[in-house]
Motif scaffolding. Structure first.
Motif, PDB file in Angstrom:
ATOM      1  N   ASN A  21       3.745   0.098  -9.925  1.00 17.42           N
ATOM      2  CA  ASN A  21       3.778   0.487  -8.517  1.00 17.42           C
ATOM      3  C   ASN A  21       5.219   0.473  -8.005  1.00 17.42           C
ATOM      4  OD1 ASN A  21       4.499  -2.152  -7.874  1.00 17.42           O
ATOM      5  ND2 ASN A  21       2.353  -2.778  -7.713  1.00 17.42           N
ATOM      6  N   ARG A  75      -4.279   8.670  -9.819  1.00 19.28           N
ATOM      7  CA  ARG A  75      -5.308   7.689  -9.430  1.00 19.28           C
ATOM      8  C   ARG A  75      -6.299   8.313  -8.438  1.00 19.28           C
ATOM      9  NH1 ARG A  75      -5.223   3.040  -5.778  1.00 19.28           N
ATOM     10  NH2 ARG A  75      -2.971   3.125  -5.564  1.00 19.28           N
ATOM     11  N   TYR A  76      -5.759   9.058  -7.492  1.00 21.41           N
ATOM     12  CA  TYR A  76      -6.629   9.723  -6.514  1.00 21.41           C
ATOM     13  C   TYR A  76      -7.583  10.689  -7.227  1.00 21.41           C
ATOM     14  CZ  TYR A  76      -8.366  12.900  -3.044  1.00 21.41           C
ATOM     15  OH  TYR A  76      -9.218  13.668  -2.290  1.00 21.41           O
ATOM     16  N   THR A  97      -8.505  10.802 -10.301  1.00 22.82           N
ATOM     17  CA  THR A  97      -9.399  10.232 -11.313  1.00 22.82           C
ATOM     18  C   THR A  97     -10.383   9.223 -10.739  1.00 22.82           C
ATOM     19  OG1 THR A  97      -7.626   8.680 -11.853  1.00 22.82           O
ATOM     20  CG2 THR A  97      -7.885  10.555 -13.319  1.00 22.82           C
ATOM     21  N   ALA A  98     -10.128   8.694  -9.551  1.00 23.11           N
ATOM     22  CA  ALA A  98     -11.008   7.610  -9.074  1.00 23.11           C
ATOM     23  C   ALA A  98     -11.327   7.621  -7.585  1.00 23.11           C
ATOM     24  CB  ALA A  98     -10.364   6.258  -9.426  1.00 23.11           C
ATOM     25  N   GLU A  99     -10.798   8.587  -6.832  1.00 23.74           N
ATOM     26  CA  GLU A  99     -10.997   8.501  -5.372  1.00 23.74           C
ATOM     27  C   GLU A  99     -11.381   9.808  -4.704  1.00 23.74           C
ATOM     28  OE1 GLU A  99      -7.357   6.982  -3.722  1.00 23.74           O
ATOM     29  OE2 GLU A  99      -7.479   5.098  -4.802  1.00 23.74           O
ATOM     30  N   GLU A 119       2.521   7.532  -0.442  1.00 24.58           N
ATOM     31  CA  GLU A 119       3.159   6.784  -1.539  1.00 24.58           C
ATOM     32  C   GLU A 119       4.665   7.070  -1.572  1.00 24.58           C
ATOM     33  OE1 GLU A 119       1.313   4.708  -3.317  1.00 24.58           O
ATOM     34  OE2 GLU A 119       2.987   4.035  -4.580  1.00 24.58           O
ATOM     35  N   ASP A 165       1.767   8.841 -10.315  1.00 23.50           N
ATOM     36  CA  ASP A 165       0.664   7.917 -10.653  1.00 23.50           C
ATOM     37  C   ASP A 165      -0.356   7.848  -9.533  1.00 23.50           C
ATOM     38  OD1 ASP A 165       1.836   7.346 -13.058  1.00 23.50           O
ATOM     39  OD2 ASP A 165       2.641   5.386 -12.461  1.00 23.50           O
ATOM     40  N   ARG A 166       0.125   7.869  -8.301  1.00 21.61           N
ATOM     41  CA  ARG A 166      -0.798   7.791  -7.158  1.00 21.61           C
ATOM     42  C   ARG A 166      -1.694   9.029  -7.112  1.00 21.61           C
ATOM     43  NH1 ARG A 166      -4.341   6.827  -4.926  1.00 21.61           N
ATOM     44  NH2 ARG A 166      -4.789   6.016  -2.852  1.00 21.61           N
ATOM     45  N   GLN A 205       5.947   6.832  -9.523  1.00 22.66           N
ATOM     46  CA  GLN A 205       5.040   6.115  -8.627  1.00 22.66           C
ATOM     47  C   GLN A 205       4.155   7.082  -7.844  1.00 22.66           C
ATOM     48  OE1 GLN A 205       8.202   5.543  -9.175  1.00 22.66           O
ATOM     49  NE2 GLN A 205       8.716   3.370  -9.066  1.00 22.66           N
TER      50      GLN A 205
END
Ligand code: 7TS
Length: 420
Positions: free
Chosen positions: A2, A59-60, A62-64, A302, A55-56, A52
């Motif tokens: 992060n 993440r969004y 893949t998971a949000e 981010e 990656d954010r 960073q």
């Protein structure tokens, strides 16, 4: 990884910038172009993204991901919280009074057009006047010309001197009882001039005239406090501040935004719809029709974390050192003219070379991996003011180094050798 884990190393114990450590955050900077290390000096057009932020986004996705503001299920609530959380980060970053004063747009151009449609078409009419400057990007000229054509209003232009500084005495003379809006750039993309916008806003307010600032080239590079400036509108893009493309911001004072008409109709901007009448949503949603670029908005949040953890003042100081170093080096170069020599200047170095077209300069620099922009930089009136069709432009950002400036200078020597 992060943002904070990287930043612990990026700032040295004495508070100075560790530029090599920062560069490690940007995967694209490891590229080789034509067999040479990439020297990316086209940041005024668009900047690069740190790991960073990448990656954010991953993440969004893949998971949000789900659509926002409309679901009671886990993913929709997660995405909504992240997207609205990013709005609060923007609010804090620019020191807006309230998050509802922060409107998501597609970018600076979209933000400026939103003010034209929402404010201009409602409050500017025949015989009225809009003040812009000679330093504007086309995005802050063309919408106003379109409005003038539609309404019979008139553009008035603040001239600049040979250094590229606005003539403030001339500016003051432009106000009269017909003046309805001042729309000026905070920092010139073609010359790097930092305009004295706080004073200019105070002058406009003495005449009861609101001010729209084009912050596309300011917000990535310096601390901007919209309450301290007291601007009425402020427009910027995420992609010039290490963030994603497709998202930008329009800040506006709540009282003005509430008076404005929505620009686009559709989902999210309504409270209720019947065939007889539509009631609009409250600000900021009134201006955000349709499914927005959710991932990009979260990425912008981010990005702000990343920039803030480095410190906007440190970023500004680093870029100042680069422009001073580059300017000194360029002054030594024969037959090179620096275009834009304002006392207050951001990290933009526009130049011409006697007997060489800027496109040829850019092409030869590219052979050695050095990326600069050449052309009129979407600021043709600036070129007209200086009597040239185009310049080559190097523009710096937080990850650029003195040795990259040396590579640029070496490239200019090579151009001179080729063209004699
Ligand atoms: N205003 C200014 C001062 C700009 O520099 C730019 C883009 C814009 C508005 C438009 O921003 P957008 O994100 O909506 O496209 N400037 C440049 C440049 O200097 N080179 O490429 C784009």
């Amino acid at each position: 990884m992060n943002a904070s884990s990287s930043v612990l190393h990026a700032i040295k114990p004495d508070g100075a910038f560790d530029v090599e450590r920062i560069r490690a955050d940007f995967p694209i900077l490891k590229l080789k172009v034509n067999g040479k290390p990439l020297v990316y000096l086209d940041n005024a057009a668009s900047s690069q993204m740190p790991q960073q932020v990448i990656d954010r986004l991953v993440r969004y996705q893949t998971a949000e991901h789900a659509n926002i503001h409309r679901g009671v299920h886990y993913l929709s609530e997660t995405a909504t919280a992240a997207y609205e959380g990013a709005r609060v980060k923007v609010q804090r970053f620019i020191n807006a009074k309230e998050a509802r004063e922060v409107i998501y747009t597609r970018g600076t151009t979209d933000s400026l057009n939103l003010v034209m449609h929402g404010y201009g078409r409602a409050f500017i009419g025949a015989g009225d006047e809009i003040i812009v400057s000679q330093l504007e990007h086309h995005s802050n000229i063309v919408p106003w010309q379109m409005l003038c054509e539609e309404k019979g209003a008139k553009l008035r232009v603040i001239p600049c001197n040979d250094a590229g500084e606005l003539l403030l005495d001339e500016y003051r003379k432009l106000f009269n009882s017909h003046t309805r809006l001042v729309a000026v750039t905070h920092v010139s993309n073609a010359l790097g001039t930092i305009n004295p916008v706080k004073d200019m806003i105070a002058t406009a307010h003495e005449h009861g005239v609101p001010v729209l600032l084009d912050g596309a080239q300011a917000i990535p590079h310096m601390k901007v406090d919209v309450q301290d400036l007291d601007c009425d509108f402020y427009a910027f893009s995420a992609h010039k501040m290490c963030g994603p493309t497709g998202i930008g911001i329009l800040y506006g004072k709540a009282a003005l935004l509430e008076k404005m008409k929505p620009f686009e109709g559709g989902g999210d901007m309504i409270l209720s719809v019947t065939f007889e009448k539509t009631t609009y949503n409250v600000i900021p949603h009134k201006f955000e029709a349709g499914t927005p670029p959710i991932a990009a908005g979260i990425g912008l949040g981010e990005t702000i974390d990343y920039l803030e953890s480095l410190g906007m003042d440190r970023i500004a100081e680093h870029e100042h050192n680069l422009i001073v170093y580059a300017t000194e080096a360029f002054k030594e170069l024969k037959d090179v003219r620096i275009v834009g020599t304002a006392r207050e200047k951001a990290g933009v170095l526009s130049f011409t070379m006697k007997g060489v077209h800027p496109h040829d300069v850019g092409t030869i620099l590219n052979e050695d991996g050095v990326a600069v922009r050449t052309g009129h930089h979407c600021a043709q009136p600036v070129m007209q003011r200086f009597g040239i069709p185009a310049t080559a432009r190097a523009s710096f950002y937080l990850y650029n180094t003195m040795s990259e400036v040396d590579a640029l200078v070496a490239g200019i020597h090579k151009v001179r050798k080729i063209f004699g």
